[in-house]
Design an enzyme around this catalytic site. Structure first.
Site, PDB file in Angstrom:
ATOM      1  N   CYS A  21       0.842  -1.200   0.000  1.00 35.47           N
ATOM      2  CA  CYS A  21       0.000   0.000   0.000  1.00 35.47           C
ATOM      3  C   CYS A  21       0.880   1.255   0.000  1.00 35.47           C
ATOM      4  O   CYS A  21       1.490   1.576  -1.006  1.00 35.47           O
ATOM      5  CB  CYS A  21      -0.970  -0.041   1.180  1.00 35.47           C
ATOM      6  SG  CYS A  21      -2.357   1.111   1.024  1.00 35.47           S
ATOM      7  N   HIS A  40      -3.501  -5.221   0.140  1.00 34.53           N
ATOM      8  CA  HIS A  40      -2.928  -5.712   1.389  1.00 34.53           C
ATOM      9  C   HIS A  40      -2.912  -7.245   1.370  1.00 34.53           C
ATOM     10  O   HIS A  40      -3.856  -7.893   1.837  1.00 34.53           O
ATOM     11  CB  HIS A  40      -3.747  -5.220   2.582  1.00 34.53           C
ATOM     12  CG  HIS A  40      -3.602  -3.759   2.858  1.00 34.53           C
ATOM     13  ND1 HIS A  40      -2.724  -3.264   3.809  1.00 34.53           N
ATOM     14  CD2 HIS A  40      -4.208  -2.679   2.306  1.00 34.53           C
ATOM     15  CE1 HIS A  40      -2.802  -1.941   3.836  1.00 34.53           C
ATOM     16  NE2 HIS A  40      -3.696  -1.561   2.927  1.00 34.53           N
ATOM     17  N   GLU A  97      -1.457  -9.260   3.197  1.00 32.97           N
ATOM     18  CA  GLU A  97      -1.400  -9.868   4.534  1.00 32.97           C
ATOM     19  C   GLU A  97      -2.765 -10.298   5.045  1.00 32.97           C
ATOM     20  O   GLU A  97      -2.864 -11.197   5.898  1.00 32.97           O
ATOM     21  CB  GLU A  97      -0.757  -8.902   5.537  1.00 32.97           C
ATOM     22  CG  GLU A  97      -1.559  -7.658   5.873  1.00 32.97           C
ATOM     23  CD  GLU A  97      -1.279  -6.480   4.952  1.00 32.97           C
ATOM     24  OE1 GLU A  97      -1.544  -5.329   5.353  1.00 32.97           O
ATOM     25  OE2 GLU A  97      -0.786  -6.709   3.838  1.00 32.97           O
TER      26      GLU A  97
END
Length: 670
Positions: free
Chosen positions: A408, A586, A588
């Site tokens: 990001c 993102h 993750e």
């Protein structure tokens, strides 16, 4: 006529302090149930007045977790998804602000027929109705209703904010509903240094407050630093008016995957099935389970097996609290398991890399930490504080061939750094940090459809699961993902300006993946591509065009980059660099212990010198699972057998957990 199957509930409450571990306990209860054949869902209740977690500072409650439907929620929902391999929606996170809004909308519509709207029964009824509706929704990719929904009540017993929720669940104490709700109370045993012995009085008081609120704990989870002493267990049972079997000790362990095993060893699964009257799972269903507690045991012990350390520097602006990067930390740990390394995360305050006057000593220490790292990650963030330090970190990694992953904001600062130092654009920056930039200096721009001035900050970003299409197969990220199109979750208001992308590409900064301007429909998981972006994606698939020509055409036809961007710069990687990549999304958020996020896995492989061998076919075995009959041996058996041979113990353990079909399921589901 057969009666409708009702979902049973486990209400998890906390005492003494917040942050006692209710989220991990809730997730662990779900693991016990799911890995024994039960369907499980989860709901998190946050008793604050915010409508959602979207506008929180990371210092308030840690990171903001984002779901497929764009819901900005508490980080505990990330734990639920990772532990239970499920997909939740924004409705699985209840806040007081959301409930008040729901009740007031009904009042404005006249749903209450002129009655005085009160906390009891109108708000409490709305809470129970919401829970019962959401608990029935399948969350595991099947169309089967969950057997059990685990409900975590945030905060601590005695907080005025949580009283309405306790009143709502009090109705389940009625005889006809008593076997539909189980209360698991999590409390803390204090170990003051001054006394030299554990103190249980605060725990006793929290149980007393719970009983005064109308709920009786069925299990008391005792959090402590050391294993619970039998004498202390008897004392707690006596003062809490509970049986000894209802007292469960959960002490600090080497990794969180051991917590479900602690609960299993103390008979928690049997207590749940007996208390809620759950149906017995047939042997046929148990045999079909792809992941059981035997596999979970191997996973938990595997985490403590690795000896070689990989040091990853996390350069961010919220490093004072680790939970601000909870999902990043988890994604790194998942990738480390697959890279067969013991993970060390070094948190570096990006402001200290800016070499400000008066901070010379701290800055020197920060730079020493950065230079000692095997790899660097710059995660997301907002506002300009510390951004120049992130830009310097990106420059250091680019120039010195240090593996780098930008997520990001981390991708955006890498683009700004490249524009300044390679393209020679003086004062290049993001309009987020400098609104007075001229057109040539605008490397990162505000997305025009997100009008903050009119709509405010809450819920106005590009949120949720979105598609990204690779423009070429000849790139590191495509090899890691192993797919032409990927879906990842987003949370951003700014993006790289398409105007400057062709110029960057010719210098080696290649945007290998692009997204489209999808429009939301009434069904959250159905996205509608605009005609322009659909045409652009067809162009991305044209094999006869090389990457640079695709980038040129897409950026030119997609819009002017200011008023109508139809393509999004989603993924980049640096040409002729060991691993310098970034993602606007993102990754993750969708990382899982069994299927690590590909960009994070690539970072760990590059940081440990394994990336080239991985692509050449000498791959570290992926952490996968085996058929039940193949998992009879334990991890200790593997260590024992390996002691007499020269084989790789960790490789044997990973092979022991291997089942190709399950990984394909995880890859498609996540």
């Amino acid at each position: 006529m057969p009666t409708e199957k009702r979902v049973k509930y486990i209400l998890v409450t906390g005492g003494v302090i917040s942050g006692v571990g209710k989220g991990i306990i809730s997730s662990s209860l779900g693991v016990l149930l799911k890995n024994n054949g039960y369907k499980v869902s989860a709901i998190k209740i946050d008793p604050y007045l915010n409508e959602d977690a979207g506008t929180f500072s990371p210092y308030e409650h840690g990171e903001v977790f984002v779901l497929d439907d764009g819901g900005e929620v508490d980080l505990d929902l990330g734990n639920y998804e990772r532990f239970l391999d499920i997909r939740l929606t924004r409705d699985n996170n209840i806040t007081t602000g959301k409930m008040f809004k729901h009740v007031m909308e009904r009042e404005r519509r006249g749903d209450y027929c002129g009655k005085t709207v009160q906390m009891i029964p109108h708000l409490t009824d709305a809470i129970v109705d919401w829970v019962e509706r959401v608990a029935r929704i399948p969350v595991d990719g099947s169309d089967e209703q969950p057997d059990v929904c685990i409900i975590e009540l945030g905060g601590t017993i005695g907080d005025i904010e949580g009283m309405a929720y306790l009143s709502a669940f009090e109705r389940f104490q009625r005889p006809t509903l008593k076997n539909h709700l189980m209360n698991v109370h999590v409390s803390l045993i204090l170990h003051p240094n001054a006394t030299g012995e554990p103190k249980t009085k605060p725990m006793q008081n929290s149980v007393r407050h719970l009983r005064a609120a109308g709920l009786v704990p069925d299990l008391l989870i005792c959090r402590s630093t050391e294993e619970l002493d039998p004498h202390l267990r008897q004392k707690i049972a006596g003062f809490g008016m509970m049986d000894l079997e209802q007292i469960v000790g959960v002490h600090d362990v080497s990794n969180i995957y051991k917590v479900p095993l602690l609960l299993q060893q103390q008979g928690v699964l049997e207590a749940i099935t007996h208390r809620l009257g759950l149906h017995e799972i047939s042997e046929n269903i148990k045999k079909e389970l792809k992941f059981t507690m035997n596999h979970w045991t191997n996973l938990s012990e595997l985490c403590d097996t690795f000896q070689q350390i990989v040091n990853i520097a996390l350069v961010g602006k919220y490093v004072k609290i680790a939970d601000a990067y909870a999902s990043v930390n988890k994604a790194l740990s998942h990738a480390a398991i697959h890279a067969k390394r013991k993970l060390k995360i070094t948190y570096i305050n990006s402001e200290l890399l800016e070499n400000k006057p008066g901070k010379e000593k701290e800055s020197a220490e920060a730079w020493d930490q950065l230079k000692a790292a095997d790899g660097v990650i710059v995660p997301g963030g907002f506002d300009k504080r510390g951004v120049e330090g992130m830009i310097k970190a990106a420059e250091y990694c680019r120039v010195n061939n240090v593996p780098y992953l930008g997520v990001c904001l981390g991708m955006q600062v890498a683009a700004v750094e490249f524009a300044r130092n390679v393209l020679g654009i003086a004062d290049a920056n993001s309009t987020e940090f400098n609104s007075q930039l001229n057109e040539d200096q605008q490397i990162v721009i505000d997305m025009p459809e997100h009008n903050v001035e009119e709509k405010g900050l809450g819920g106005t970003m590009r949120l949720g699961r979105r598609s990204t299409v690779f423009l070429t197969e000849d790139c590191t990220l495509h090899r890691l993902y192993g797919a032409h199109t990927v879906e990842e979750r987003h949370r951003h208001r700014y993006e790289v300006n398409p105007r400057v992308v062709p110029q960057m590409a010719r210098k080696g900064f290649l945007f290998v993946g692009m997204g489209v301007d999808e429009q939301n429909t009434e069904v959250w998981n159905v996205k509608k591509r605009t005609d322009s972006s659909a045409e652009l994606m067809k162009m991305a698939d044209q094999a006869e065009l090389d990457l640079l020509h695709k980038i040129d055409d897409l950026c030119q036809r997609g819009g002017d980059g200011v008023t109508r961007p139809a393509v999004r710069m989603e993924m980049f990687e640096m040409k002729d660099h060991p691993y310098f990549v970034g993602a606007q999304f993102h990754p993750e958020y969708l990382s899982h212990p069994l299927s690590p996020s590909p960009p994070f896995f690539g970072l760990l492989l590059a940081a440990t010198g394994q990336l080239t061998s991985y692509f050449s076919g000498s791959r570290s075995p992926a952490l996968q699972v085996v058929e039940e009959e193949e998992s009879s041996g334990s991890i200790h058996d593997l260590r024992k057998s390996a002691s007499s041979t020269s084989t790789d113990v960790v490789g044997e353990i990973l092979d022991k957990l291997k089942l190709e079909g399950n990984v394909q399921k995880l890859a498609s589901f996540h």
